[in-house]
Motif scaffolding. Structure first.
Motif, PDB file in Angstrom:
ATOM      1  N   ASN A  91       0.802  -1.173  -0.155  1.00 43.16           N
ATOM      2  CA  ASN A  91       0.043   0.009  -0.012  1.00 43.16           C
ATOM      3  C   ASN A  91       0.891   1.364  -0.144  1.00 43.16           C
ATOM      4  O   ASN A  91       1.991   1.291   0.746  1.00 43.16           O
ATOM      5  CB  ASN A  91      -0.928   0.075   1.404  1.00 43.16           C
ATOM      6  N   ILE A  92       0.608   2.158  -0.890  1.00 41.47           N
ATOM      7  CA  ILE A  92       1.133   3.503  -0.971  1.00 41.47           C
ATOM      8  C   ILE A  92       0.329   4.675  -0.020  1.00 41.47           C
ATOM      9  O   ILE A  92      -0.700   4.698  -0.383  1.00 41.47           O
ATOM     10  CB  ILE A  92       1.569   3.891  -2.596  1.00 41.47           C
ATOM     11  N   LYS A  93       1.026   5.373   0.558  1.00 40.51           N
ATOM     12  CA  LYS A  93       0.332   6.276   1.391  1.00 40.51           C
ATOM     13  C   LYS A  93       0.245   7.690   0.655  1.00 40.51           C
ATOM     14  O   LYS A  93       1.422   7.771  -0.213  1.00 40.51           O
ATOM     15  CB  LYS A  93       0.984   6.579   2.801  1.00 40.51           C
ATOM     16  N   ASP A  94      -0.582   8.546   0.827  1.00 37.68           N
ATOM     17  CA  ASP A  94      -0.746   9.850   0.087  1.00 37.68           C
ATOM     18  C   ASP A  94       0.448  10.648   0.570  1.00 37.68           C
ATOM     19  O   ASP A  94       1.015  10.384   1.740  1.00 37.68           O
ATOM     20  CB  ASP A  94      -1.899  10.642   0.544  1.00 37.68           C
ATOM     21  N   LEU A  95       0.946  11.692  -0.160  1.00 36.49           N
ATOM     22  CA  LEU A  95       1.970  12.446   0.141  1.00 36.49           C
ATOM     23  C   LEU A  95       1.395  14.115   0.312  1.00 36.49           C
ATOM     24  O   LEU A  95       1.007  14.393  -0.694  1.00 36.49           O
ATOM     25  CB  LEU A  95       3.254  12.243  -0.844  1.00 36.49           C
ATOM     26  N   GLY A  96       1.670  14.481   1.303  1.00 35.10           N
ATOM     27  CA  GLY A  96       1.446  15.722   1.609  1.00 35.10           C
ATOM     28  C   GLY A  96       2.736  16.419   1.994  1.00 35.10           C
ATOM     29  O   GLY A  96       3.342  16.148   2.643  1.00 35.10           O
ATOM     30  N   PHE A  97       2.804  17.871   1.223  1.00 33.83           N
ATOM     31  CA  PHE A  97       4.139  18.625   1.393  1.00 33.83           C
ATOM     32  C   PHE A  97       3.756  19.837   1.498  1.00 33.83           C
ATOM     33  O   PHE A  97       2.720  20.418   0.793  1.00 33.83           O
ATOM     34  CB  PHE A  97       5.057  18.366   0.422  1.00 33.83           C
ATOM     35  N   ILE A  98       4.645  20.766   1.900  1.00 32.24           N
ATOM     36  CA  ILE A  98       4.603  22.460   2.070  1.00 32.24           C
ATOM     37  C   ILE A  98       5.567  22.838   1.089  1.00 32.24           C
ATOM     38  O   ILE A  98       6.793  22.532   1.130  1.00 32.24           O
ATOM     39  CB  ILE A  98       4.775  22.781   3.410  1.00 32.24           C
ATOM     40  N   PRO A  99       5.055  23.544  -0.098  1.00 33.04           N
ATOM     41  CA  PRO A  99       6.014  23.952  -0.834  1.00 33.04           C
ATOM     42  C   PRO A  99       6.416  25.377  -0.520  1.00 33.04           C
ATOM     43  O   PRO A  99       5.845  26.203   0.175  1.00 33.04           O
ATOM     44  CB  PRO A  99       5.354  23.976  -2.304  1.00 33.04           C
ATOM     45  N   ALA A 100       7.653  25.985  -0.744  1.00 30.59           N
ATOM     46  CA  ALA A 100       8.286  27.211  -0.397  1.00 30.59           C
ATOM     47  C   ALA A 100       9.159  27.726  -1.479  1.00 30.59           C
ATOM     48  O   ALA A 100      10.157  27.115  -1.881  1.00 30.59           O
ATOM     49  CB  ALA A 100       9.135  27.072   0.913  1.00 30.59           C
ATOM     50  N   LYS A 101       8.608  28.638  -2.529  1.00 38.01           N
ATOM     51  CA  LYS A 101       8.891  28.885  -3.714  1.00 38.01           C
ATOM     52  C   LYS A 101       9.221  30.433  -3.788  1.00 38.01           C
ATOM     53  O   LYS A 101       8.286  31.212  -3.298  1.00 38.01           O
ATOM     54  CB  LYS A 101       8.137  28.326  -4.833  1.00 38.01           C
ATOM     55  N   ALA A 102      10.234  30.700  -4.552  1.00 41.47           N
ATOM     56  CA  ALA A 102      10.457  32.327  -5.081  1.00 41.47           C
ATOM     57  C   ALA A 102      10.330  31.985  -6.509  1.00 41.47           C
ATOM     58  O   ALA A 102      10.782  31.362  -7.232  1.00 41.47           O
ATOM     59  CB  ALA A 102      11.971  32.610  -4.744  1.00 41.47           C
ATOM     60  N   GLY A 103      10.009  33.299  -6.787  1.00 40.34           N
ATOM     61  CA  GLY A 103       9.530  33.388  -8.336  1.00 40.34           C
ATOM     62  C   GLY A 103       9.708  34.741  -8.931  1.00 40.34           C
ATOM     63  O   GLY A 103       9.851  35.658  -8.221  1.00 40.34           O
ATOM     64  N   PHE A 104       9.764  34.575 -10.215  1.00 39.92           N
ATOM     65  CA  PHE A 104       9.848  35.940 -11.177  1.00 39.92           C
ATOM     66  C   PHE A 104       8.610  35.817 -11.999  1.00 39.92           C
ATOM     67  O   PHE A 104       8.599  34.804 -12.582  1.00 39.92           O
ATOM     68  CB  PHE A 104      11.086  36.197 -11.780  1.00 39.92           C
ATOM     69  N   LYS A 105       7.687  36.757 -12.446  1.00 41.10           N
ATOM     70  CA  LYS A 105       6.611  36.824 -13.068  1.00 41.10           C
ATOM     71  C   LYS A 105       7.032  37.971 -13.997  1.00 41.10           C
ATOM     72  O   LYS A 105       6.837  39.025 -13.860  1.00 41.10           O
ATOM     73  CB  LYS A 105       5.330  36.990 -12.107  1.00 41.10           C
ATOM     74  N   ALA A 106       6.631  37.710 -15.338  1.00 39.77           N
ATOM     75  CA  ALA A 106       6.890  38.867 -16.439  1.00 39.77           C
ATOM     76  C   ALA A 106       5.289  38.650 -17.415  1.00 39.77           C
ATOM     77  O   ALA A 106       4.988  37.980 -17.990  1.00 39.77           O
ATOM     78  CB  ALA A 106       8.146  38.399 -17.361  1.00 39.77           C
ATOM     79  N   PHE A 107       4.826  39.935 -17.454  1.00 41.98           N
ATOM     80  CA  PHE A 107       3.715  40.082 -18.061  1.00 41.98           C
ATOM     81  C   PHE A 107       3.895  40.389 -19.661  1.00 41.98           C
ATOM     82  O   PHE A 107       5.125  41.417 -19.819  1.00 41.98           O
ATOM     83  CB  PHE A 107       2.758  41.190 -17.891  1.00 41.98           C
ATOM     84  N   PHE A 108       3.440  39.525 -20.490  1.00 40.07           N
ATOM     85  CA  PHE A 108       4.018  39.790 -21.984  1.00 40.07           C
ATOM     86  C   PHE A 108       3.035  40.089 -23.092  1.00 40.07           C
ATOM     87  O   PHE A 108       3.094  40.643 -23.900  1.00 40.07           O
ATOM     88  CB  PHE A 108       4.724  38.622 -22.433  1.00 40.07           C
ATOM     89  N   TRP A 109       1.697  40.255 -22.626  1.00 38.76           N
ATOM     90  CA  TRP A 109       0.863  40.544 -23.581  1.00 38.76           C
ATOM     91  C   TRP A 109      -0.607  41.588 -22.842  1.00 38.76           C
ATOM     92  O   TRP A 109      -0.996  40.948 -21.804  1.00 38.76           O
ATOM     93  CB  TRP A 109       0.064  39.567 -24.234  1.00 38.76           C
TER      94      TRP A 109
END
Length: 174
Positions: A91-109
């Motif tokens: 049996n495989i158990k569900d995997l729950g995790f907490i992401p911590a991400k840094a990013g860059f967003k660029a609007f192009f249109w």
């Protein structure tokens, strides 16, 4: 996998370069500021038989550098749901995790369609999992004053899977 990573990186670089050179003079007078987005995520793992789908929620803090570029910090909770047993019959158990991400967003249109690149870590927190994985996530989306809809590919180095996810969010100025 390396080819896909290279293609995503190249596409992000190309779209960012177009967005940065296409800015007009009005963008220089843009009021910088913070936005907060609260989102729901749903995804489908792309390379494993262990997980069927994912659901999660997140909070994204965005700092607008200009009218067309922003820095982001994203965290929340994502659960990868299991479809049954592994190849050995365990049996495989569900995997729950907490992401911590840094990013860059660029609007192009039209200052509403964007590309986003994020990197960070995913911290497993459920069912006895204790791994921490590197994750990266290129995506595309649409945002207006209150709504943010995006699709992203998210790769998890140590969780033996990755996913294509849809994010629906409500955002507002702080």
């Amino acid at each position: 996998m390396k080819k896909l990573q290279f293609i995503c990186l190249a596409a992000f670089a190309f779209l960012y370069s177009n967005a940065s050179f296409a800015q007009d003079n009005a963008a220089t007078n843009y009021d910088q500021g913070f936005r907060l987005g609260i989102g729901l995520n749903g995804g489908i793992p792309t390379d494993t038989d262990d997980y069927d789908f994912s659901l999660g929620g997140d909070v994204r803090l965005q700092y607008d550098l200009s009218k067309r570029t922003s820095l982001t910090l994203t965290t929340g909770f994502t659960n990868l749901f299991v479809g049954g047993k592994d190849e050995l019959g365990n049996n495989i158990k569900d995997l729950g995790f907490i992401p911590a991400k840094a990013g860059f967003k660029a609007f192009f249109w039209e200052d509403q369609f964007y590309v986003l690149g994020e990197v960070g870590a995913g911290f497993a927190v459920t069912n006895g999992y204790n791994d921490t994985t590197f994750l990266w996530a290129p995506g595309i989306g649409y945002a207006n004053k209150y709504i943010d809809v995006s699709v992203r590919y998210e790769d998890y180095d140590k969780f033996n899977t990755n996913q294509v996810a849809l994010r629906l969010a409500y955002g507002f100025d702080l």
